[in-house]
Write an enzyme that holds these catalytic residues in place. Structure first.
Site, mmCIF file in Angstrom:
data_model
loop_
_atom_site.group_PDB
_atom_site.id
_atom_site.type_symbol
_atom_site.label_atom_id
_atom_site.label_comp_id
_atom_site.label_asym_id
_atom_site.label_seq_id
_atom_site.Cartn_x
_atom_site.Cartn_y
_atom_site.Cartn_z
ATOM 1 N N GLU A 261 0.913 -1.246 0.077
ATOM 2 C CA GLU A 261 0.039 -0.024 -0.106
ATOM 3 C C GLU A 261 0.708 1.121 0.100
ATOM 4 O OE1 GLU A 261 -2.697 -0.349 3.200
ATOM 5 O OE2 GLU A 261 -3.779 -2.073 2.572
ATOM 6 N N HIS A 279 -8.295 1.231 2.000
ATOM 7 C CA HIS A 279 -7.799 0.959 3.301
ATOM 8 C C HIS A 279 -8.825 2.011 4.108
ATOM 9 C CE1 HIS A 279 -4.727 -0.900 6.272
ATOM 10 N NE2 HIS A 279 -5.801 -0.492 6.877
#
Length: 529
Positions: A261, A279
């Site tokens: 990420e 997220h």
């Protein structure tokens, strides 16, 4: 007198700021700007960060007055907790600030995958009325498999019960009786994979759970299954999931987390039956508000010298100087115990022997519990919530102290009774003026071994050649042995090999060694996670 100084390095909720300003001199700095951060921490008593500010050993070197670092959130990846501990700085976070938010987001993804909400929304906004293409499925009467019954997993299970779903769960660290109280049936991983219409992941990311749902597992599921992961990226193997979706072995997925990420491009994004979010599990106004006010209260307690419930590296209250060095050891013993046991015990006893037993050693029990649950749950484990985690899993915990210690000046033992009556134990001590850690007992076998990041233990019927076999199998895989001890109860009886190695032993290799030597028990322990 001047007020204590609190430095806020990132955005904090207005309520959190207001709580701080009542008693402290609140200053602000851009924590991502290193050149600004380092001089700013020189005379502050507390530092509050979120995720962008990297609180490294360098920060502590510049902050001679710093007493507490507070992370307004759950994770602590950006805070060097070990460096903080060495510098005598308390580290706190807000471990419960986002559990409701995370649970609700998992359910949002589950509903979105079941009813194709994002796909229908996007099509309609483009002027396309596609009712038949986006026909969904109901939740009522379906079976949902919950991977992990920590606090978030429990909240998800409770909420999905209202949809009249059949709830099963896989969590080797939860007692069946506790699950039954929640209306959840505990099953093995393979049974969960075979039976579930929906699977939702709520496990911590550890060496044991990384890639837990891989190609093999995705060949066991129903082709109608929909998988949700709002826990940690990497627990569901993304390449294996992509292949399963391509081959029609999985009907859909909802993903909030990814192996790397930020993730802005993935083969999974090209599947119309995959719902993704960046997220967002902790991203609600309420969660941000809770995080801000929780850390503000922790900072207030820390600076006033009171007990801090959410301290992650110290008890938060007064600890005798003779007891403090034993805290890291007790926590490691707890982690080793859980790895050896392979589950949560029915009863757990922390035994403290020797001179330190004359002090209040309750904190050693808390440290052992903190370690015992560190690799069990996805939430942060602290000195305060560790007993709650034990209670929630139906574990009876006791602390026993005695100043009688015939072999060592001081010894801490973590001993547990499993559901089948098996007893698992590990003991440790500190030696010399530098407090070197030693493991001195495993399951009744005496030894003296320095704990390292990577260890393994194998018990087997005592016979010649076993040490050579273990060494060969490890060597073939490039795993170097740093230390080894062998103990036995009697010649030709049961023996135990304890190994420290330079790198993590793959789980498959542990199985190979166990099968090759006919071991009754084979476990690896990784303390670097």
């Amino acid at each position: 007198m001047s007020k204590p100084v609190v430095l806020v390095a990132e955005e904090l909720s207005p309520a959190g700021i207001a709580e701080l300003e009542a008693d402290f001199d609140v200053r602000h700095v851009d924590g991502s700007d290193r050149a600004a951060l380092l001089p700013a921490v020189a005379d502050v008593d507390a530092l509050i960060v979120r995720s962008a500010t990297k609180v490294t050993a360098e920060v502590f070197q510049h902050a001679s007055k710093l007493r507490v670092v507070a992370r307004a959130g759950v994770g602590l990846d950006n805070v060097d907790v070990e460096a903080a501990t060495k510098a005598g700085v308390m580290v706190v976070n807000a471990p419960t600030s986002n559990i409701v938010t995370a649970a609700e987001h998992a359910i949002a993804l589950l509903l979105a995958t079941a009813r194709n909400v994002p796909q229908g929304h996007a099509a309609l906004k483009q002027g396309e009325w596609k009712r038949s293409k986006y026909t969904g499925v109901e939740l009522q009467g379906k079976t949902v498999g919950v991977l992990g019954l920590g606090r978030i997993g429990v909240l998800v299970a409770q909420r999905l019960a209202a949809f009249d779903m059949n709830i099963i769960a896989y969590d080797p660290y939860v007692q069946a009786a506790r699950a039954a109280q929640l209306g959840v049936r505990l099953v093995g991983l393979e049974e969960l994979l075979r039976e579930s219409d929906f699977i939702t992941v709520h496990l911590p990311k550890t060496p044991e759970t990384l890639g837990l749902i891989g190609d093999r597992e995705l060949r066991m599921v129903k082709p109608s299954v929909r998988i949700v992961n709002a826990a940690r990226g990497g627990i569901v193997d993304e390449a294996a999931l992509d292949l399963a979706l391509k081959e029609g072995r999985v009907a859909g997925a909802g993903l909030d987390v990814f192996s790397t990420e930020p993730c802005t491009d993935s083969p999974l994004f090209h599947h119309d039956n995959v719902v993704v979010t960046p997220h967002l599990g902790a991203s609600t106004h309420e969660a941000q508000e809770k995080a801000g006010t929780q850390v503000a209260r922790s900072v207030r307690l820390a600076l006033s010298g009171e007990f801090v419930p959410d301290a992650v590296n110290v008890q938060g209250g007064a600890v005798a100087e003779d007891v403090k060095p034993g805290l890291p050891l007790a926590e490691k013993l707890g982690r080793i115990f859980t790895a050896l046991a392979g589950g949560v015990p029915v009863r757990l006893e922390v035994v403290v022997r020797g001179e330190i037993a004359g002090h209040d050693v309750k904190v050693l029990e808390l440290a052992a519990l903190k370690g015992a649950f560190a690799d069990v749950t996805e939430e942060s484990v602290t000195f305060v919530n560790a007993p709650l985690l034990a209670r929630d899993r139906g574990v009876e915990v006791t602390l026993t102290t005695t100043e009688d210690s015939p072999d060592w000046r001081n010894v801490v033992q973590v001993r547990g009774t499993m559901g089948d009556g098996t007893v698992v134990s590990v003991s440790g001590t500190l030696t010399g003026p530098k407090h070197h850690e030693r493991i001195v007992e495993i399951n009744g076998y005496d030894m003296e071994l320095s704990p390292t990041d990577h260890m393994a233990f194998f018990s087997y019927s005592d016979r010649p050649g076993i040490v050579g076999v273990v060494g060969r199998l490890l060597g073939d895989q490039g795993v170097n042995i740093a230390g080894m001890q062998v103990g036995r109860d009697a010649k030709g009886g049961t023996a135990l090999i304890a190994l420290t190695v330079d790198s993590a032993i793959p789980a498959q290799l542990v199985d190979v060694i166990r099968d090759e030597v006919g071991a009754e028990m084979g476990r690896r322990v990784d303390l670097d996670g």
